[in-house]
Design a protein around this motif. Structure first.
Motif, PDB file in Angstrom:
ATOM      1  N   ASP A  12       0.827  -1.211   0.000  1.00  0.00           N
ATOM      2  CA  ASP A  12       0.000   0.000   0.000  1.00  0.00           C
ATOM      3  C   ASP A  12       0.862   1.263   0.000  1.00  0.00           C
ATOM      4  O   ASP A  12       0.518   2.256  -0.651  1.00  0.00           O
ATOM      5  N   GLU A  13       1.986   1.255   0.728  1.00  0.00           N
ATOM      6  CA  GLU A  13       2.893   2.405   0.700  1.00  0.00           C
ATOM      7  C   GLU A  13       3.406   2.637  -0.734  1.00  0.00           C
ATOM      8  O   GLU A  13       3.482   3.770  -1.195  1.00  0.00           O
ATOM      9  N   TYR A  14       3.750   1.554  -1.399  1.00  0.00           N
ATOM     10  CA  TYR A  14       4.225   1.637  -2.781  1.00  0.00           C
ATOM     11  C   TYR A  14       3.140   2.202  -3.701  1.00  0.00           C
ATOM     12  O   TYR A  14       3.380   3.080  -4.522  1.00  0.00           O
ATOM     13  N   LEU A  15       1.915   1.716  -3.550  1.00  0.00           N
ATOM     14  CA  LEU A  15       0.827   2.151  -4.426  1.00  0.00           C
ATOM     15  C   LEU A  15       0.465   3.611  -4.207  1.00  0.00           C
ATOM     16  O   LEU A  15       0.008   4.287  -5.124  1.00  0.00           O
ATOM     17  N   ASP A  16       0.685   4.122  -2.998  1.00  0.00           N
ATOM     18  CA  ASP A  16       0.374   5.512  -2.691  1.00  0.00           C
ATOM     19  C   ASP A  16       1.497   6.471  -3.085  1.00  0.00           C
ATOM     20  O   ASP A  16       1.323   7.681  -3.042  1.00  0.00           O
ATOM     21  N   TYR A  17       2.666   5.946  -3.465  1.00  0.00           N
ATOM     22  CA  TYR A  17       3.826   6.778  -3.750  1.00  0.00           C
ATOM     23  C   TYR A  17       3.678   7.496  -5.088  1.00  0.00           C
ATOM     24  O   TYR A  17       3.259   6.908  -6.076  1.00  0.00           O
ATOM     25  N   ASP A  18       4.020   8.765  -5.115  1.00  0.00           N
ATOM     26  CA  ASP A  18       4.026   9.556  -6.351  1.00  0.00           C
ATOM     27  C   ASP A  18       5.236  10.470  -6.290  1.00  0.00           C
ATOM     28  O   ASP A  18       5.321  11.349  -5.428  1.00  0.00           O
ATOM     29  N   ASP A  19       6.170  10.276  -7.211  1.00  0.00           N
ATOM     30  CA  ASP A  19       7.373  11.117  -7.208  1.00  0.00           C
ATOM     31  C   ASP A  19       7.225  12.329  -8.131  1.00  0.00           C
ATOM     32  O   ASP A  19       8.181  13.069  -8.344  1.00  0.00           O
ATOM     33  N   GLY A  20       6.024  12.529  -8.671  1.00  0.00           N
ATOM     34  CA  GLY A  20       5.786  13.690  -9.507  1.00  0.00           C
ATOM     35  C   GLY A  20       6.268  13.551 -10.943  1.00  0.00           C
ATOM     36  O   GLY A  20       6.247  14.512 -11.698  1.00  0.00           O
ATOM     37  N   GLY A  66      -2.758  -0.056 -17.102  1.00  0.00           N
ATOM     38  CA  GLY A  66      -2.292   0.582 -15.881  1.00  0.00           C
ATOM     39  C   GLY A  66      -2.672  -0.141 -14.608  1.00  0.00           C
ATOM     40  O   GLY A  66      -2.163   0.196 -13.542  1.00  0.00           O
ATOM     41  N   HIS A  67      -3.574  -1.124 -14.670  1.00  0.00           N
ATOM     42  CA  HIS A  67      -3.863  -1.905 -13.467  1.00  0.00           C
ATOM     43  C   HIS A  67      -2.678  -2.810 -13.163  1.00  0.00           C
ATOM     44  O   HIS A  67      -2.025  -3.325 -14.075  1.00  0.00           O
ATOM     45  N   GLY A  97     -12.661  -0.405  -5.141  1.00  0.00           N
ATOM     46  CA  GLY A  97     -11.827   0.376  -4.232  1.00  0.00           C
ATOM     47  C   GLY A  97     -10.418  -0.151  -4.071  1.00  0.00           C
ATOM     48  O   GLY A  97      -9.563   0.519  -3.511  1.00  0.00           O
ATOM     49  N   GLU A  98     -10.147  -1.355  -4.549  1.00  0.00           N
ATOM     50  CA  GLU A  98      -8.777  -1.868  -4.489  1.00  0.00           C
ATOM     51  C   GLU A  98      -7.926  -1.129  -5.515  1.00  0.00           C
ATOM     52  O   GLU A  98      -8.404  -0.753  -6.570  1.00  0.00           O
ATOM     53  N   LYS A  99      -6.663  -0.948  -5.199  1.00  0.00           N
ATOM     54  CA  LYS A  99      -5.780  -0.237  -6.115  1.00  0.00           C
ATOM     55  C   LYS A  99      -5.132  -1.165  -7.127  1.00  0.00           C
ATOM     56  O   LYS A  99      -4.555  -0.714  -8.104  1.00  0.00           O
ATOM     57  N   PHE A 100      -5.202  -2.458  -6.861  1.00  0.00           N
ATOM     58  CA  PHE A 100      -4.623  -3.413  -7.802  1.00  0.00           C
ATOM     59  C   PHE A 100      -5.203  -4.790  -7.506  1.00  0.00           C
ATOM     60  O   PHE A 100      -5.961  -4.963  -6.560  1.00  0.00           O
ATOM     61  N   ILE A 101      -4.850  -5.770  -8.335  1.00  0.00           N
ATOM     62  CA  ILE A 101      -5.409  -7.123  -8.191  1.00  0.00           C
ATOM     63  C   ILE A 101      -4.553  -7.890  -7.198  1.00  0.00           C
ATOM     64  O   ILE A 101      -3.474  -8.381  -7.520  1.00  0.00           O
ATOM     65  N   ARG A 102      -5.027  -7.957  -5.989  1.00  0.00           N
ATOM     66  CA  ARG A 102      -4.276  -8.600  -4.909  1.00  0.00           C
ATOM     67  C   ARG A 102      -4.362 -10.120  -5.005  1.00  0.00           C
ATOM     68  O   ARG A 102      -5.263 -10.668  -5.645  1.00  0.00           O
ATOM     69  N   LEU A 103      -3.411 -10.776  -4.342  1.00  0.00           N
ATOM     70  CA  LEU A 103      -3.468 -12.233  -4.237  1.00  0.00           C
ATOM     71  C   LEU A 103      -4.800 -12.619  -3.621  1.00  0.00           C
ATOM     72  O   LEU A 103      -5.276 -11.963  -2.694  1.00  0.00           O
ATOM     73  N   GLY A 104      -5.416 -13.644  -4.149  1.00  0.00           N
ATOM     74  CA  GLY A 104      -6.701 -14.095  -3.621  1.00  0.00           C
ATOM     75  C   GLY A 104      -7.899 -13.458  -4.302  1.00  0.00           C
ATOM     76  O   GLY A 104      -9.017 -13.936  -4.152  1.00  0.00           O
ATOM     77  N   MET A 105      -7.685 -12.371  -5.050  1.00  0.00           N
ATOM     78  CA  MET A 105      -8.792 -11.750  -5.788  1.00  0.00           C
ATOM     79  C   MET A 105      -8.995 -12.496  -7.104  1.00  0.00           C
ATOM     80  O   MET A 105      -8.094 -13.184  -7.574  1.00  0.00           O
TER      81      MET A 105
END
Length: 197
Positions: A12-20, A66-67, A97-105
């Motif tokens: 989740d930290e990675y998915l929220d990261y934006d370096d501009g 982009g997913h 609401g998920e940001k990506f396809i997680r394991l188990g989805m």
């Protein structure tokens, strides 16, 4: 002064990261690794295929560019295919609401990767031809396409999951591409590799 690269403890930290920047990254052992810049043909091929599948009745909301897909790998946490054709279940899971396809989805119906330039043994080649097939097979994605427009290869590989591993068929030039998932597809390898031009 050198700036320290950020490290991430969770996906989740990675998915929220934006370096501009528009730089695309993969998360490898908690560290951002910049992906090579895309060849301009890559998004063109992805869009050409999306339109071709759409003409066969796949609704637009089931296509994604982009997913990201979480994978089981010793190093990489997630992959970002060039095109995803979702099932109703997988797109519902992502759009809920998920940001990506997680394991188990639920997994997508099809993943398409336009292969990056590189000779056998190079990082790009091994990532696309060795690592990704193992990772997508482990996720249970039923069909995986590798579209390789490299001048020396010019091939479309259709990988179909059987007993936990992919079986591959290659198509070149005027070969009609045969897809178990899309049996009504009427495209040749050359049409795909040239994105309909």
């Amino acid at each position: 002064m050198t700036q320290a690269k950020p490290r991430f403890r969770t996906i989740d930290e990675y998915l929220d990261y934006d370096d501009g920047t528009d730089t695309r990254y993969e998360l490898v052992n908690g560290e951002l690794i910049a992906l090579p810049s895309e060849d301009p043909i890559t998004p063109t091929i992805a869009m050409f295929l999306a339109f071709a599948f759409s003409a066969m009745g796949i609704p637009p909301h089931r296509f994604a560019i982009g997913h990201q897909i979480e994978v089981n790998s010793a190093e990489v946490t997630a992959r970002q295919p060039d095109l995803i054709v979702h099932t109703e279940e997988s797109v519902r899971a992502v759009l809920s609401g998920e940001k990506f396809i997680r394991l188990g989805m639920p997994v997508p119906l099809l993943v398409v990767e336009v292969v990056s330039p590189g000779k056998p043994g190079s990082r790009n080649h091994d990532r696309d031809y060795v690592e990704k097939p193992k990772e997508y097979a482990a996720r249970g994605i039923p069909e995986f396409w590798q579209v390789d427009p490299d001048k020396g290869r010019k091939v479309v590989l259709i990988l179909t999951l059987k007993d936990g591993a992919y079986q591959s068929r290659e198509f070149r030039g005027s070969d009609r591409v045969v897809s178990p998932t899309f049996p009504d597809l009427k495209l040749t390898a050359e049409q795909i590799l040239r994105a309909g031009r």
